[in-house]
Design a protein around this motif. Structure first.
Motif, mmCIF file in Angstrom:
data_model
loop_
_atom_site.group_PDB
_atom_site.id
_atom_site.type_symbol
_atom_site.label_atom_id
_atom_site.label_comp_id
_atom_site.label_asym_id
_atom_site.label_seq_id
_atom_site.Cartn_x
_atom_site.Cartn_y
_atom_site.Cartn_z
ATOM 1 N N LEU A 58 0.963 -1.203 0.132
ATOM 2 C CA LEU A 58 0.094 0.024 0.156
ATOM 3 C C LEU A 58 0.904 1.191 0.033
ATOM 4 N N ALA A 59 2.128 1.311 0.595
ATOM 5 C CA ALA A 59 2.909 2.474 0.783
ATOM 6 C C ALA A 59 3.230 2.678 -0.561
ATOM 7 N N LEU A 60 3.781 1.655 -1.322
ATOM 8 C CA LEU A 60 4.301 1.764 -2.552
ATOM 9 C C LEU A 60 3.440 2.212 -3.624
ATOM 10 N N LEU A 61 2.005 1.938 -3.433
ATOM 11 C CA LEU A 61 1.027 2.454 -4.466
ATOM 12 C C LEU A 61 0.577 3.864 -4.079
ATOM 13 N N ALA A 62 0.717 4.255 -2.771
ATOM 14 C CA ALA A 62 0.613 5.668 -2.483
ATOM 15 C C ALA A 62 1.654 6.454 -3.098
ATOM 16 N N ALA A 63 2.767 5.919 -3.044
ATOM 17 C CA ALA A 63 3.976 6.717 -3.572
ATOM 18 C C ALA A 63 4.206 7.064 -5.142
ATOM 19 N N SER A 64 3.395 6.041 -5.818
ATOM 20 C CA SER A 64 3.416 6.138 -7.403
ATOM 21 C C SER A 64 3.414 7.658 -7.999
ATOM 22 N N PRO A 65 2.610 8.370 -7.432
ATOM 23 C CA PRO A 65 2.786 9.681 -8.048
ATOM 24 C C PRO A 65 3.703 10.479 -8.041
ATOM 25 N N ALA A 66 4.788 10.025 -6.883
ATOM 26 C CA ALA A 66 6.069 10.619 -7.066
ATOM 27 C C ALA A 66 6.696 10.462 -8.340
ATOM 28 N N PHE A 67 6.493 9.593 -9.105
ATOM 29 C CA PHE A 67 7.397 9.276 -10.292
ATOM 30 C C PHE A 67 6.827 10.126 -11.594
ATOM 31 N N ALA A 68 6.060 11.013 -11.264
ATOM 32 C CA ALA A 68 5.370 11.781 -12.299
ATOM 33 C C ALA A 68 6.451 12.926 -12.772
ATOM 34 N N ALA A 69 6.372 13.239 -14.068
ATOM 35 C CA ALA A 69 7.095 13.998 -14.831
ATOM 36 C C ALA A 69 7.130 15.686 -14.503
ATOM 37 N N ASP A 70 8.089 16.558 -14.270
ATOM 38 C CA ASP A 70 7.819 17.847 -13.851
ATOM 39 C C ASP A 70 8.150 18.359 -15.355
ATOM 40 N N LEU A 71 7.722 19.731 -15.377
ATOM 41 C CA LEU A 71 7.575 20.540 -16.698
ATOM 42 C C LEU A 71 7.964 21.997 -16.089
ATOM 43 N N LYS A 72 9.179 22.307 -16.920
ATOM 44 C CA LYS A 72 9.823 23.734 -16.700
ATOM 45 C C LYS A 72 9.504 24.544 -17.881
ATOM 46 N N ASN A 73 8.976 25.901 -17.646
ATOM 47 C CA ASN A 73 8.931 26.608 -18.743
ATOM 48 C C ASN A 73 10.131 27.667 -18.806
ATOM 49 N N ASN A 74 10.863 27.549 -19.690
ATOM 50 C CA ASN A 74 12.005 28.640 -19.687
ATOM 51 C C ASN A 74 11.835 29.827 -20.612
ATOM 52 N N ASP A 75 10.565 29.868 -21.097
ATOM 53 C CA ASP A 75 9.961 30.996 -22.024
ATOM 54 C C ASP A 75 9.797 32.142 -21.015
ATOM 55 N N ASP A 76 9.714 33.365 -21.792
ATOM 56 C CA ASP A 76 9.151 34.636 -21.372
ATOM 57 C C ASP A 76 7.504 34.812 -21.227
ATOM 58 N N VAL A 77 6.957 33.911 -21.954
ATOM 59 C CA VAL A 77 5.612 33.708 -21.943
ATOM 60 C C VAL A 77 5.067 32.603 -21.525
ATOM 61 N N GLU A 84 6.975 8.680 -20.062
ATOM 62 C CA GLU A 84 6.982 7.478 -19.341
ATOM 63 C C GLU A 84 6.738 7.378 -17.926
ATOM 64 N N GLU A 85 7.758 7.952 -17.191
ATOM 65 C CA GLU A 85 7.536 8.130 -15.676
ATOM 66 C C GLU A 85 8.469 9.327 -15.263
ATOM 67 N N GLU A 86 9.334 9.110 -14.264
ATOM 68 C CA GLU A 86 9.968 10.424 -13.736
ATOM 69 C C GLU A 86 11.007 11.164 -14.662
ATOM 70 N N GLU A 87 10.299 11.994 -15.666
ATOM 71 C CA GLU A 87 11.354 12.908 -16.493
ATOM 72 C C GLU A 87 11.099 14.241 -16.145
ATOM 73 N N ASN A 88 12.262 15.141 -16.523
ATOM 74 C CA ASN A 88 12.171 16.369 -16.438
ATOM 75 C C ASN A 88 11.977 17.014 -17.725
ATOM 76 N N LEU A 89 10.860 17.494 -18.137
ATOM 77 C CA LEU A 89 10.519 18.090 -19.232
ATOM 78 C C LEU A 89 10.726 19.622 -19.349
ATOM 79 N N THR A 90 11.282 20.330 -20.518
ATOM 80 C CA THR A 90 11.474 21.731 -20.640
ATOM 81 C C THR A 90 10.893 22.182 -21.669
ATOM 82 N N ILE A 91 10.302 23.508 -21.751
ATOM 83 C CA ILE A 91 9.720 24.267 -22.763
ATOM 84 C C ILE A 91 10.781 25.386 -23.146
ATOM 85 N N THR A 92 11.342 25.489 -24.380
ATOM 86 C CA THR A 92 12.287 26.352 -24.758
ATOM 87 C C THR A 92 11.973 26.965 -25.895
#
Length: 90
Positions: free
Chosen positions: A12-31, A75-83
């Motif tokens: 149950l602890a592992l199932l509850a922790a699964s959202p921690a493997f979600a991707a982050d998205l960083k916007n490097n743009d001025d808009v 897929e899972e834990e990735e760091n995405l960027t917008i440039t």
């Protein structure tokens, strides 16, 4: 019965922790950008402000910058960027 409850605790602890493997998205743009996100569970459009980061955006999903059409499958834990309106994986 108590043994079963205790043996299920790690699962149950592992199932509850699964959202921690979600991707982050960083916007490097001025808009700000509109982002379309599609997963097995949901479809949504979110706005990411200029120079902001969205944490735990999604996992096993499709992400698209609406204005440019730039898209990636995540897929899972990735760091995405917008440039310059283009998605990439860090």
């Amino acid at each position: 019965m108590k043994k079963i409850a205790f043996s299920m605790a790690p699962v149950l602890a592992l199932l509850a922790a699964s959202p921690a493997f979600a991707a982050d998205l960083k916007n490097n743009d001025d808009v700000a950008h509109e982002i379309y996100v599609e997963s097995a569970e949901t479809e949504k459009t979110v706005t990411i402000e200029a120079h902001a980061t969205l944490h735990d955006l999604c996992h096993n999903c499709y992400v698209e910058v609406v204005e440019s059409g730039s898209a990636l499958s995540v897929e899972e834990e990735e760091n995405l960027t917008i440039t310059d309106g283009q998605l990439s994986v860090e």
